[in-house]
Design a protein around this motif. Structure first.
Motif, PDB file in Angstrom:
ATOM      1  N   MET A  36       0.828  -1.200   0.000  1.00  0.00           N
ATOM      2  CA  MET A  36       0.000   0.000   0.000  1.00  0.00           C
ATOM      3  C   MET A  36       0.867   1.257   0.000  1.00  0.00           C
ATOM      4  O   MET A  36       0.581   2.214  -0.729  1.00  0.00           O
ATOM      5  N   GLU A  37       1.914   1.247   0.793  1.00  0.00           N
ATOM      6  CA  GLU A  37       2.814   2.402   0.823  1.00  0.00           C
ATOM      7  C   GLU A  37       3.537   2.557  -0.512  1.00  0.00           C
ATOM      8  O   GLU A  37       3.688   3.668  -1.025  1.00  0.00           O
ATOM      9  N   LYS A  38       3.919   1.444  -1.099  1.00  0.00           N
ATOM     10  CA  LYS A  38       4.628   1.477  -2.375  1.00  0.00           C
ATOM     11  C   LYS A  38       3.766   2.111  -3.465  1.00  0.00           C
ATOM     12  O   LYS A  38       4.224   2.975  -4.213  1.00  0.00           O
ATOM     13  N   ILE A  39       2.519   1.690  -3.565  1.00  0.00           N
ATOM     14  CA  ILE A  39       1.678   2.261  -4.613  1.00  0.00           C
ATOM     15  C   ILE A  39       1.304   3.702  -4.301  1.00  0.00           C
ATOM     16  O   ILE A  39       1.202   4.527  -5.209  1.00  0.00           O
ATOM     17  N   ALA A  40       1.122   4.045  -3.041  1.00  0.00           N
ATOM     18  CA  ALA A  40       0.800   5.433  -2.689  1.00  0.00           C
ATOM     19  C   ALA A  40       1.939   6.358  -3.117  1.00  0.00           C
ATOM     20  O   ALA A  40       1.704   7.412  -3.719  1.00  0.00           O
ATOM     21  N   TRP A  41       3.164   5.956  -2.830  1.00  0.00           N
ATOM     22  CA  TRP A  41       4.307   6.796  -3.205  1.00  0.00           C
ATOM     23  C   TRP A  41       4.468   6.840  -4.728  1.00  0.00           C
ATOM     24  O   TRP A  41       4.719   7.899  -5.298  1.00  0.00           O
ATOM     25  N   GLN A  42       4.307   5.704  -5.390  1.00  0.00           N
ATOM     26  CA  GLN A  42       4.435   5.671  -6.845  1.00  0.00           C
ATOM     27  C   GLN A  42       3.368   6.549  -7.487  1.00  0.00           C
ATOM     28  O   GLN A  42       3.649   7.309  -8.408  1.00  0.00           O
ATOM     29  N   HIS A  43       2.148   6.483  -6.984  1.00  0.00           N
ATOM     30  CA  HIS A  43       1.058   7.300  -7.518  1.00  0.00           C
ATOM     31  C   HIS A  43       1.335   8.784  -7.260  1.00  0.00           C
ATOM     32  O   HIS A  43       1.101   9.626  -8.135  1.00  0.00           O
ATOM     33  N   THR A  44       1.839   9.101  -6.087  1.00  0.00           N
ATOM     34  CA  THR A  44       2.202  10.480  -5.754  1.00  0.00           C
ATOM     35  C   THR A  44       3.202  11.031  -6.766  1.00  0.00           C
ATOM     36  O   THR A  44       3.063  12.163  -7.242  1.00  0.00           O
ATOM     37  N   GLN A  45       4.184  10.223  -7.123  1.00  0.00           N
ATOM     38  CA  GLN A  45       5.180  10.657  -8.101  1.00  0.00           C
ATOM     39  C   GLN A  45       4.553  10.871  -9.474  1.00  0.00           C
ATOM     40  O   GLN A  45       4.861  11.845 -10.160  1.00  0.00           O
ATOM     41  N   VAL A  46       3.648   9.980  -9.871  1.00  0.00           N
ATOM     42  CA  VAL A  46       2.947  10.127 -11.147  1.00  0.00           C
ATOM     43  C   VAL A  46       2.146  11.429 -11.159  1.00  0.00           C
ATOM     44  O   VAL A  46       2.037  12.095 -12.197  1.00  0.00           O
ATOM     45  N   LEU A  47       1.629  11.822 -10.004  1.00  0.00           N
ATOM     46  CA  LEU A  47       0.852  13.053  -9.888  1.00  0.00           C
ATOM     47  C   LEU A  47       1.735  14.302  -9.858  1.00  0.00           C
ATOM     48  O   LEU A  47       1.228  15.417  -9.761  1.00  0.00           O
ATOM     49  N   GLY A  48       3.050  14.118  -9.940  1.00  0.00           N
ATOM     50  CA  GLY A  48       3.973  15.250  -9.981  1.00  0.00           C
ATOM     51  C   GLY A  48       4.395  15.766  -8.623  1.00  0.00           C
ATOM     52  O   GLY A  48       4.902  16.884  -8.508  1.00  0.00           O
ATOM     53  N   LEU A  49       4.217  14.968  -7.597  1.00  0.00           N
ATOM     54  CA  LEU A  49       4.551  15.394  -6.244  1.00  0.00           C
ATOM     55  C   LEU A  49       5.599  14.479  -5.622  1.00  0.00           C
ATOM     56  O   LEU A  49       5.403  13.928  -4.540  1.00  0.00           O
ATOM     57  N   TRP A  51       9.653  13.570  -4.200  1.00  0.00           N
ATOM     58  CA  TRP A  51      10.449  14.051  -3.078  1.00  0.00           C
ATOM     59  C   TRP A  51      11.020  15.450  -3.328  1.00  0.00           C
ATOM     60  O   TRP A  51      11.042  16.284  -2.413  1.00  0.00           O
ATOM     61  N   ASP A  52      11.466  15.733  -4.547  1.00  0.00           N
ATOM     62  CA  ASP A  52      12.012  17.066  -4.840  1.00  0.00           C
ATOM     63  C   ASP A  52      10.960  18.146  -4.619  1.00  0.00           C
ATOM     64  O   ASP A  52      11.255  19.210  -4.054  1.00  0.00           O
ATOM     65  N   GLU A  53       9.740  17.871  -5.048  1.00  0.00           N
ATOM     66  CA  GLU A  53       8.653  18.833  -4.863  1.00  0.00           C
ATOM     67  C   GLU A  53       8.308  18.977  -3.377  1.00  0.00           C
ATOM     68  O   GLU A  53       8.070  20.082  -2.896  1.00  0.00           O
ATOM     69  N   TYR A  54       8.297  17.877  -2.657  1.00  0.00           N
ATOM     70  CA  TYR A  54       8.053  17.928  -1.209  1.00  0.00           C
ATOM     71  C   TYR A  54       9.084  18.833  -0.533  1.00  0.00           C
ATOM     72  O   TYR A  54       8.743  19.668   0.301  1.00  0.00           O
ATOM     73  N   GLN A  55      10.357  18.655  -0.893  1.00  0.00           N
ATOM     74  CA  GLN A  55      11.413  19.472  -0.273  1.00  0.00           C
ATOM     75  C   GLN A  55      11.257  20.946  -0.646  1.00  0.00           C
ATOM     76  O   GLN A  55      11.408  21.822   0.208  1.00  0.00           O
TER      77      GLN A  55
END
Length: 146
Positions: A36-49, A51-55
């Motif tokens: 669940m964590e893996k897909i949440a993070w992967q989906h977040t990246q697909v949405l353009g958000l 780690w670089d954007e988080y920082q």
């Protein structure tokens, strides 16, 4: 044919590894949380958000509450399809993400879950309002039926 609970699923495939198996001979419950964590993070990246954007924004989303219904076991070597949707964004500090895990070979749903994610500042870990990029990026991707 895979029957997803909601339309417009974001999905990944996972093959159950030997180290995911517990003493009962099936996938350990904690592995499902990893999926669940893996897909949440992967989906977040697909949405353009990513780690670089988080920082850059000094914001991130952290899990506040997760609910999981384990419906059937999975075993070593099986291919699982993990699906996710964002079903709510309160336009302030939280989103809700749903999950469904399906065994590819027979289409059986093994798990249904949901996590409430809360926006926090990276530098303090304290809850903060979502920046405009999160409001846009974390728009609901599916609507739950009432």
């Amino acid at each position: 044919m895979i029957h997803w609970d909601l339309p417009d699923v974001h999905q990944i495939e996972v093959v159950v590894a030997p180290e995911s198996i517990d003493v009962l001979g099936h996938v350990n419950n904690t592995e499902y949380l990893r999926y669940m964590e893996k897909i949440a993070w992967q989906h977040t990246q697909v949405l353009g958000l990513g780690w670089d954007e988080y920082q850059r924004l000094n914001r991130c989303m952290v899990a506040r509450r997760t609910e999981v219904d384990y419906l059937a076991p999975a075993f070593e070597g099986e291919k699982l399809l993990i699906g996710t949707w964002i079903v709510d964004n309160d336009q302030r500090i939280s989103i809700t993400r749903r999950y469904q895990i399906v065994r590819e070979s027979d289409g059986v749903t093994l798990l249904r879950g949901r996590t409430k994610w809360v926006c926090v500042a990276l530098d303090s870990g304290k809850p903060r309002r979502m920046p405009p990029e999160f409001l846009t990026g974390y728009r609901p991707t599916a609507q739950e039926s009432v």
